[in-house]
Each structure stands twice: as C-alpha cells, then as structure tokens.
Design a protein around this motif. Structure first.
Motif, PDB file in Angstrom:
ATOM      1  N   THR A 141      62.928  14.292  52.198  1.00 54.10           N
ATOM      2  CA  THR A 141      63.633  13.538  51.153  1.00 54.10           C
ATOM      3  C   THR A 141      62.691  12.436  50.678  1.00 54.10           C
ATOM      4  OG1 THR A 141      64.422  11.806  52.635  1.00 54.10           O
ATOM      5  CG2 THR A 141      65.749  13.811  52.514  1.00 54.10           C
ATOM      6  N   GLY A 142      63.186  11.581  49.812  1.00 51.09           N
ATOM      7  CA  GLY A 142      62.426  10.380  49.449  1.00 51.09           C
ATOM      8  C   GLY A 142      62.343   9.394  50.605  1.00 51.09           C
ATOM      9  N   GLY A 143      63.163   9.569  51.648  1.00 52.46           N
ATOM     10  CA  GLY A 143      63.199   8.635  52.789  1.00 52.46           C
ATOM     11  C   GLY A 143      64.642   8.262  53.104  1.00 52.46           C
ATOM     12  N   PHE A 152      48.135  -1.067  48.492  1.00 46.71           N
ATOM     13  CA  PHE A 152      47.867   0.270  49.013  1.00 46.71           C
ATOM     14  C   PHE A 152      48.991   0.582  49.990  1.00 46.71           C
ATOM     15  CE2 PHE A 152      43.330  -1.200  48.664  1.00 46.71           C
ATOM     16  CZ  PHE A 152      42.949  -0.304  47.676  1.00 46.71           C
ATOM     17  N   TYR A 153      49.572   1.735  49.820  1.00 44.53           N
ATOM     18  CA  TYR A 153      50.514   2.234  50.809  1.00 44.53           C
ATOM     19  C   TYR A 153      49.759   3.344  51.502  1.00 44.53           C
ATOM     20  CZ  TYR A 153      54.660   5.185  52.054  1.00 44.53           C
ATOM     21  OH  TYR A 153      55.586   5.979  52.656  1.00 44.53           O
ATOM     22  N   ALA A 154      49.234   3.006  52.677  1.00 47.03           N
ATOM     23  CA  ALA A 154      48.475   4.000  53.429  1.00 47.03           C
ATOM     24  C   ALA A 154      49.427   4.691  54.390  1.00 47.03           C
ATOM     25  CB  ALA A 154      47.340   3.317  54.185  1.00 47.03           C
ATOM     26  N   TYR A 191      47.419   8.247  50.244  1.00 50.65           N
ATOM     27  CA  TYR A 191      47.620   6.939  49.622  1.00 50.65           C
ATOM     28  C   TYR A 191      48.740   7.039  48.601  1.00 50.65           C
ATOM     29  CZ  TYR A 191      43.631   4.186  51.228  1.00 50.65           C
ATOM     30  OH  TYR A 191      42.765   3.455  51.978  1.00 50.65           O
ATOM     31  N   ASN A 192      49.600   6.025  48.600  1.00 44.65           N
ATOM     32  CA  ASN A 192      50.457   5.789  47.454  1.00 44.65           C
ATOM     33  C   ASN A 192      50.003   4.458  46.883  1.00 44.65           C
ATOM     34  OD1 ASN A 192      52.151   8.108  47.846  1.00 44.65           O
ATOM     35  ND2 ASN A 192      53.082   7.015  49.545  1.00 44.65           N
ATOM     36  N   VAL A 193      50.265   4.251  45.611  1.00 42.12           N
ATOM     37  CA  VAL A 193      49.685   3.084  44.943  1.00 42.12           C
ATOM     38  C   VAL A 193      50.734   2.023  44.614  1.00 42.12           C
ATOM     39  CG1 VAL A 193      47.783   4.444  44.021  1.00 42.12           C
ATOM     40  CG2 VAL A 193      49.856   4.152  42.631  1.00 42.12           C
ATOM     41  N   ARG A 194      51.824   2.073  45.364  1.00 42.54           N
ATOM     42  CA  ARG A 194      52.948   1.144  45.106  1.00 42.54           C
ATOM     43  C   ARG A 194      53.669   0.954  46.431  1.00 42.54           C
ATOM     44  NH1 ARG A 194      56.341   5.032  47.127  1.00 42.54           N
ATOM     45  NH2 ARG A 194      55.376   7.010  46.717  1.00 42.54           N
ATOM     46  N   PHE A 195      54.645   0.058  46.428  1.00 41.23           N
ATOM     47  CA  PHE A 195      55.417  -0.160  47.645  1.00 41.23           C
ATOM     48  C   PHE A 195      56.215   1.095  47.988  1.00 41.23           C
ATOM     49  CE2 PHE A 195      54.972  -4.722  46.552  1.00 41.23           C
ATOM     50  CZ  PHE A 195      54.517  -5.176  47.782  1.00 41.23           C
ATOM     51  N   GLY A 196      56.463   1.305  49.269  1.00 35.93           N
ATOM     52  CA  GLY A 196      57.224   2.469  49.726  1.00 35.93           C
ATOM     53  C   GLY A 196      58.710   2.212  49.653  1.00 35.93           C
ATOM     54  N   ASP A 197      59.421   3.276  49.488  1.00 34.84           N
ATOM     55  CA  ASP A 197      60.874   3.231  49.463  1.00 34.84           C
ATOM     56  C   ASP A 197      61.321   4.229  50.528  1.00 34.84           C
ATOM     57  OD1 ASP A 197      63.547   3.350  48.827  1.00 34.84           O
ATOM     58  OD2 ASP A 197      63.238   3.541  46.673  1.00 34.84           O
ATOM     59  N   PRO A 198      61.930   3.837  51.607  1.00 35.02           N
ATOM     60  CA  PRO A 198      62.667   2.599  51.880  1.00 35.02           C
ATOM     61  C   PRO A 198      61.944   1.535  52.710  1.00 35.02           C
ATOM     62  CG  PRO A 198      63.354   4.270  53.455  1.00 35.02           C
ATOM     63  CD  PRO A 198      62.259   4.882  52.615  1.00 35.02           C
ATOM     64  N   GLU A 199      60.645   1.634  52.940  1.00 31.24           N
ATOM     65  CA  GLU A 199      59.993   0.630  53.794  1.00 31.24           C
ATOM     66  C   GLU A 199      60.111  -0.788  53.224  1.00 31.24           C
ATOM     67  OE1 GLU A 199      58.699   3.529  52.837  1.00 31.24           O
ATOM     68  OE2 GLU A 199      57.122   4.235  54.183  1.00 31.24           O
ATOM     69  N   THR A 200      60.039  -0.891  51.905  1.00 26.21           N
ATOM     70  CA  THR A 200      60.141  -2.210  51.266  1.00 26.21           C
ATOM     71  C   THR A 200      61.455  -2.901  51.646  1.00 26.21           C
ATOM     72  OG1 THR A 200      58.848  -1.314  49.480  1.00 26.21           O
ATOM     73  CG2 THR A 200      60.001  -3.361  49.002  1.00 26.21           C
ATOM     74  N   GLN A 244      57.752   2.114  59.427  1.00 21.60           N
ATOM     75  CA  GLN A 244      57.863   3.569  59.582  1.00 21.60           C
ATOM     76  C   GLN A 244      59.070   4.025  58.786  1.00 21.60           C
ATOM     77  OE1 GLN A 244      58.762   5.079  63.600  1.00 21.60           O
ATOM     78  NE2 GLN A 244      57.041   6.480  63.365  1.00 21.60           N
ATOM     79  N   ASP A 245      58.916   5.158  58.106  1.00 18.96           N
ATOM     80  CA  ASP A 245      60.102   5.688  57.439  1.00 18.96           C
ATOM     81  C   ASP A 245      60.456   7.043  58.022  1.00 18.96           C
ATOM     82  OD1 ASP A 245      58.487   7.542  56.204  1.00 18.96           O
ATOM     83  OD2 ASP A 245      59.306   7.212  54.209  1.00 18.96           O
ATOM     84  N   PHE A 246      61.653   7.484  57.701  1.00 19.04           N
ATOM     85  CA  PHE A 246      62.224   8.707  58.262  1.00 19.04           C
ATOM     86  C   PHE A 246      62.496   9.642  57.092  1.00 19.04           C
ATOM     87  CE2 PHE A 246      62.588   5.412  61.268  1.00 19.04           C
ATOM     88  CZ  PHE A 246      62.627   6.003  62.526  1.00 19.04           C
ATOM     89  N   LYS A 247      61.598  10.640  56.939  1.00 18.14           N
ATOM     90  CA  LYS A 247      61.580  11.396  55.680  1.00 18.14           C
ATOM     91  C   LYS A 247      62.532  12.577  55.628  1.00 18.14           C
ATOM     92  CE  LYS A 247      56.743  10.392  54.889  1.00 18.14           C
ATOM     93  NZ  LYS A 247      56.295   9.528  53.899  1.00 18.14           N
ATOM     94  N   ARG A 248      62.863  13.126  56.783  1.00 19.27           N
ATOM     95  CA  ARG A 248      63.703  14.329  56.720  1.00 19.27           C
ATOM     96  C   ARG A 248      65.172  13.941  56.628  1.00 19.27           C
ATOM     97  NH1 ARG A 248      60.917  19.437  57.520  1.00 19.27           N
ATOM     98  NH2 ARG A 248      58.820  18.875  58.197  1.00 19.27           N
TER      99      ARG A 248
HETATM  100  N1  GLY Z   1      58.513   6.118  51.891  1.00 22.25           N
HETATM  101  C1  GLY Z   1      58.140   7.204  51.080  1.00 22.25           C
HETATM  102  C2  GLY Z   1      57.671   6.834  49.753  1.00 22.25           C
HETATM  103  O1  GLY Z   1      57.878   5.739  49.273  1.00 22.25           O
HETATM  104  O2  GLY Z   1      57.025   7.664  49.122  1.00 22.25           O
END
Ligand code: GLY
Ligand code: AMP
Length: 419
Positions: free
Chosen positions: A214-216, A257-259, A273-282, A200-204
């Motif tokens: 934000t980006g996370g 897949f980043y669902a 969908y995002n097509v790459r690893f998430g930032d900051p989840e990675t 889980q990420d925290f976007k705000r």
């Molecule tokens: N965790 C948000 C992103 O990578 O787009």
C-alpha cells in the motif's frame, strides 16, 4: 508574520502544515476537509498564484513534474528539489544508474525493456527476485518473490503496459536484499545535510506484513535499531556520495532525501530514494520534532542549513485507517463516527492527520479516499505510543474500516541475526 504554503492534500501535508502553523501562517493548497475542520486555511488556488516566504511541496508527482522549478523561476523560496533532482524518484532506472555512478551501496540490478533480456538477466540471479516499474506507481509497482515464474509473469505484465501504463514499460529487476528496512530522512540545502531521526513504515495491508503493498499503513519513530553509529554510516556511505554526485551533475538539491535503507548483514544499503517526505513517516516525525519546523525547512530551502534538527526524547506511532476496498478501489461515503467537530479527538498527545476525509454540509465526516486518516500518538516509550495510538484509533469507526493491528508490535530484528 511569515507565511508558508504547503502543497498537497494528504495526511503528510496535514502533519507538515500542523507543524509549521506553530510558528507561521500556513496556507494549504488544495488541502482537504479534515485539515479545514482543524482550523487550517485550505485554498484551491494554484501555488503559482500564491505568495509566501516558503513553499513546501508534499507529493512526488508534483516535484517530478517540475513544480519546484517553476516556483523558483518566479523567485520563490522552495523546499523540494527541481525537476532535475526529482529524477531520483521519477525514474528508478535513472536512480539505479546514478547510485552506480556515485558508488552508493545498493542492490545489484538490470534495466530491461523486453522479455528476452529480462529472462536472461533473471536467470543470472538468486531468489528473492524484485521487479519494479520504472516510473511512479504510488508505492504499488514493486513485486518481491521467491518464484521465478511469478517474477517473469510480472515482468510481462509490466512490459505490456497493462499494469501501470507508461510508468511500467521499462522494468528494473533487482537482487532481493534481506534485512530490516528503515526510512532515513535527511535535510539537504544543496551542500550541507542533516539527518532526522530514523523511522519505519509498514507497507503491506495485512498484519505481519501480509497482503499487497500500500502507500503505507502505519509508522513508528525512532527506530532504535538504527543507532547513532548506523545513522553516521548512512550519512557517510550513502548520503555524502549522493550529494557529491548531484553536485558533479550540476544539480542543486534543496529539500529532503528520503532514503529507504535496508540494514543488511553487510551494512546499510539503499533500496531507493524518494525526493520528498514519506507518508506516513512524516506523521510520526513532525509530532516528535522539537524546535521551529519553519526555520529548519526555510534554512534548507535557502541553502543555509546550519543547525541539527532536534527531536523530543519520546516515541511516536501512527496508525492509518483506510476505506473499505483499500488498496484496491476504495469505497467512499461511509460515515465516520467518533471525531469532534474539529476532526480531532481532544486527547493530549494524539493528533488526527486527515487524508481522505470528506465533510458533508451537515458537518458529518465521511470517507472519501483510500487512506482516510492517521491516528498519531506520542508516548514516553514506543509501547506507550502504540497503546495510545490504538486506544485512540478504536474511538474512530466507520463501516469497512481497514487497519493494521500490529503497527510497532513486530520486534525489530537485529541485522546480526540475519543469515
Ligand atoms: N512511506 C512510503 C512513501 O512515502 O512512499
Ligand atoms: P520501493 O518502491 O523501491 O521502495 O519498493 C517498495 C518495497 O519493496 C520496499 O519498501 C521494500 O520492502 C521492497 N523492496 C524494494 N526493493 C527491494 C530489494 N532490492 N530487496 C528487497 N526488498 C525490496
């Protein structure tokens, strides 16, 4: 020894490079000063001019522009979809139409390019309203509001091109979903899929989800609310039909897949969908990964994914330290204190992943980007990991530091409690 090239310059790429470097030689292009300090090789050379056994592409923009396709055309082995698969992230209108064709559960939506259609469509919907720019907007192109006037105002601003330029002149309006958000990353080798643990990420930007997106600002894993049964549902109801539709369209998707999943009272629904690893989840997943990251990503890239990735039976939390002004225009040049010469803290189970850290000739680290660095910590429990991450974060200071104090604090709500 095998060699992997990681393409990108953020904390996500630092985490990937860190994980890969446990078993292979790693080159990061372009990387950043913080990665270099920690001993990684960073070069400014284009990935098209590098040789390696595996290329891992971090940022969405490069995938959407077709970097994976170009590298494959050179005969290289690449983790990341080609220009066709990357459309799932490159255009929200494309993605929503794809989901409809694939029969994937998602929010009701309309795609509009003028005010009249937008107004007509919005009048058929109940709040909350969601207004999105079609193209890439670094996670900042989405408004969720209860207020119809605010939604219309945002549509106008996006359509005018004032807010996001060309990325914004087609707008997607969606039904607002209510529930708990989860990031599910799933490796896909074109045919076979294997889930990673839910995060889980925290976007705000502000505590308790206040302020702009934000980006996370931080992340946690695993998300215990998303149990194995729910992961199975996501694989069956969301991922399997997606792969089938990709194959139907002749798209071979090799990557992750980043669902973005909303756990609603009616079950899991796909936000995007995002097509790459998430930032900051990675930055929480890689420290928990148990096994050979290179082998897992290589198998995915080769269309030969045969084993389920395994993870330590622990938890991880990452906290982002951002520069003054973030998510607006960040201020650079603030001196960062607390880091050792290698950009780390020297604490066990804590890793600093750098994103916008610059290093002066005298060795001083200074801020040089929006999200400056991530403090990632592991622990036996989520509470443990959170405590360690915040203790470590308190040791790194710079003027105007922007940090959330509530990462992994909010109790996870059960979808059954949602009205
Ligand atoms: N965790 C948000 C992103 O990578 O787009
Ligand atoms: P996106 O860039 O599409 O992931 O949207 C960014 C954030 O906006 C998501 O992480 C959600 O928090 C929120 N969001 C997006 N779409 C919806 C929706 N249909 N309903 C509720 N919240 C949403």
């Amino acid at each position: 020894m095998s060699r992997a090239v990681v393409v990108g310059a953020g904390a996500r790429e630092h985490a990937l490079a860190w994980g890969l470097s446990k078993s292979v030689d790693v080159i990061v292009t372009p990387g950043n000063d913080g990665m270099r300090a920690s001993g990684l090789t960073c070069v400014a050379t284009s990935p098209l001019e590098l040789e390696a056994d595996l290329f891992v592409i971090g940022p969405d923009a490069l995938l959407v522009e077709g970097l994976a396709s170009e590298l494959r055309a050179q005969g290289k082995t690449v983790f990341g979809p080609g220009i066709d698969g990357a459309q799932l992230e490159g255009s929200k209108a494309y993605m929503k139409e794809f989901l409809r064709a694939a029969n994937v559960p998602t929010a009701a939506f309309g795609v509009v390019d003028n005010e009249e259609d937008a107004s007509r469509f919005l009048s058929t919907m109940k709040p909350p309203y969601v207004v999105k720019t079609d193209g890439l907007a670094a996670g900042k192109g989405v408004l969720v509001t209860e207020d119809l006037d605010e939604a219309m105002g945002d549509v106008r601003e996006k359509l005018s091109g004032a807010a996001f330029g060309d990325a914004g002149t087609t707008v997607v309006i969606e039904e607002g979903l209510v529930g708990v958000e989860c990031s599910m990353f799933v490796l896909c080798d074109g045919t076979r899929c294997e889930p990673l643990i839910p995060s889980q990420d925290f976007k705000r930007v502000g505590d308790f989800n206040t302020g702009p997106n934000t980006g996370g600002m931080g992340a946690l894993a695993p998300l215990s609310l998303m149990d194995d049964a729910m992961v199975d549902r996501v694989m069956t109801e969301i991922i399997a039909p997606t792969v089938k539709e990709l194959q139907h369209r002749g798209i071979e998707y090799r990557g992750v897949f980043y669902a973005g999943v909303m756990l609603t009272k009616d079950g899991p629904k796909l936000l995007e969908y995002n097509v790459r690893f998430g930032d900051p989840e990675t930055q929480v997943l890689i420290p928990l990964f148990d096994g050979d990251l290179y082998e897992a990503l290589l198998a995915t890239a080769k269309g030969d994914l045969r084993s389920t990735p395994s993870f330590k039976n622990e938890a991880a939390v990452t906290v982002v330290l951002a520069a003054q002004g973030y998510p607006g225009t960040p201020r650079g040049g603030d001196v960062i204190s607390g880091l050792n010469d290698d950009g780390q803290l020297g604490l066990s189970d804590v890793v600093i992943f750098h994103a916008g850290t610059k290093r002066r000739a005298d060795g001083t680290f200074v801020t040089g980007g929006g999200r400056v660095l991530n403090v990632s910590a592991r622990g036996a429990t989520l509470e443990d990991a959170r405590r360690r991450a915040y203790e470590a974060a308190s040791l790194i200071t710079f003027e105007g530091r922007v940090m959330r104090n509530d990462i992994a604090v909010m109790p996870e709500r059960s979808p059954r409690e949602l009205q």
